[in-house]
Scaffold this motif. Sequence first.
Motif, PDB file in Angstrom:
ATOM      1  N   ALA A 248     -10.984  12.332  -0.892  1.00  0.00           N
ATOM      2  CA  ALA A 248     -10.595  10.916  -0.877  1.00  0.00           C
ATOM      3  C   ALA A 248     -10.494  10.372  -2.301  1.00  0.00           C
ATOM      4  O   ALA A 248      -9.568   9.617  -2.626  1.00  0.00           O
ATOM      5  N   LEU A 249     -11.427  10.762  -3.161  1.00  0.00           N
ATOM      6  CA  LEU A 249     -11.345  10.313  -4.550  1.00  0.00           C
ATOM      7  C   LEU A 249     -10.145  10.904  -5.275  1.00  0.00           C
ATOM      8  O   LEU A 249      -9.510  10.225  -6.094  1.00  0.00           O
TER       9      LEU A 249
ATOM     10  N   MET B  15       0.837  -1.189   0.000  1.00  0.00           N
ATOM     11  CA  MET B  15       0.000   0.000   0.000  1.00  0.00           C
ATOM     12  C   MET B  15       0.879   1.249   0.000  1.00  0.00           C
ATOM     13  O   MET B  15       1.798   1.365   0.800  1.00  0.00           O
ATOM     14  N   SER B  16       0.536   2.156  -0.867  1.00  0.00           N
ATOM     15  CA  SER B  16       1.308   3.393  -0.934  1.00  0.00           C
ATOM     16  C   SER B  16       0.744   4.414   0.052  1.00  0.00           C
ATOM     17  O   SER B  16      -0.328   4.222   0.645  1.00  0.00           O
ATOM     18  N   GLU B  17       1.461   5.504   0.207  1.00  0.00           N
ATOM     19  CA  GLU B  17       0.995   6.550   1.132  1.00  0.00           C
ATOM     20  C   GLU B  17      -0.281   7.211   0.624  1.00  0.00           C
ATOM     21  O   GLU B  17      -1.091   7.697   1.412  1.00  0.00           O
ATOM     22  N   TRP B  18      -0.495   7.207  -0.695  1.00  0.00           N
ATOM     23  CA  TRP B  18      -1.730   7.772  -1.251  1.00  0.00           C
ATOM     24  C   TRP B  18      -2.934   6.909  -0.869  1.00  0.00           C
ATOM     25  O   TRP B  18      -4.004   7.426  -0.547  1.00  0.00           O
ATOM     26  N   GLN B  19      -2.766   5.614  -0.922  1.00  0.00           N
ATOM     27  CA  GLN B  19      -3.862   4.720  -0.553  1.00  0.00           C
ATOM     28  C   GLN B  19      -4.156   4.774   0.941  1.00  0.00           C
ATOM     29  O   GLN B  19      -5.313   4.676   1.348  1.00  0.00           O
ATOM     30  N   ILE B  20      -3.131   4.937   1.740  1.00  0.00           N
ATOM     31  CA  ILE B  20      -3.343   5.081   3.184  1.00  0.00           C
ATOM     32  C   ILE B  20      -4.093   6.377   3.476  1.00  0.00           C
ATOM     33  O   ILE B  20      -5.018   6.404   4.295  1.00  0.00           O
ATOM     34  N   ALA B  21      -3.716   7.455   2.788  1.00  0.00           N
ATOM     35  CA  ALA B  21      -4.419   8.731   2.971  1.00  0.00           C
ATOM     36  C   ALA B  21      -5.875   8.618   2.532  1.00  0.00           C
ATOM     37  O   ALA B  21      -6.766   9.179   3.179  1.00  0.00           O
ATOM     38  N   ALA B  22      -6.138   7.887   1.457  1.00  0.00           N
ATOM     39  CA  ALA B  22      -7.520   7.689   1.009  1.00  0.00           C
ATOM     40  C   ALA B  22      -8.320   6.893   2.041  1.00  0.00           C
ATOM     41  O   ALA B  22      -9.499   7.185   2.279  1.00  0.00           O
ATOM     42  N   ALA B  23      -7.686   5.907   2.651  1.00  0.00           N
ATOM     43  CA  ALA B  23      -8.364   5.123   3.684  1.00  0.00           C
ATOM     44  C   ALA B  23      -8.676   5.975   4.915  1.00  0.00           C
ATOM     45  O   ALA B  23      -9.762   5.865   5.502  1.00  0.00           O
ATOM     46  N   VAL B  24      -7.754   6.846   5.295  1.00  0.00           N
ATOM     47  CA  VAL B  24      -7.982   7.730   6.445  1.00  0.00           C
ATOM     48  C   VAL B  24      -9.110   8.712   6.142  1.00  0.00           C
ATOM     49  O   VAL B  24      -9.981   8.956   6.988  1.00  0.00           O
TER      50      VAL B  24
ATOM     51  N   GLU C  36      -4.731   9.776  -7.488  1.00  0.00           N
ATOM     52  CA  GLU C  36      -3.278   9.927  -7.543  1.00  0.00           C
ATOM     53  C   GLU C  36      -2.576   8.620  -7.179  1.00  0.00           C
ATOM     54  O   GLU C  36      -1.572   8.254  -7.787  1.00  0.00           O
ATOM     55  N   GLY C  37      -3.121   7.924  -6.184  1.00  0.00           N
ATOM     56  CA  GLY C  37      -2.498   6.667  -5.762  1.00  0.00           C
ATOM     57  C   GLY C  37      -2.601   5.577  -6.806  1.00  0.00           C
ATOM     58  O   GLY C  37      -1.676   4.787  -6.989  1.00  0.00           O
TER      59      GLY C  37
END
Length: 83
Positions: free
Chosen positions: A44-45, A1-10, A50-51
Amino acid sequence: MSEWQIAAAVLSAALVPCGWVCLRGSFADGVVAVQLAGTVAALALLVLAEGERRQPFADLALVLAVLSFAGTLIFLRFLERQR
């Protein structure tokens, strides 16, 4: 998981308190929570776009941001007539 996907999850998890306020708060608090939820969902989208490096997600985020604002205005206009 990239940092973009983690930010989207948060950001997606941040929608839960907005839903709680919509269900349990007053009418004015609920309208504000719906507006905030639209903004957070659009962000989030964008982060997810970006992710994943997919342009359609960014287009969807732009449409969501515009339509959530317009939808809230229309919703308030109809409720104003009922009062």
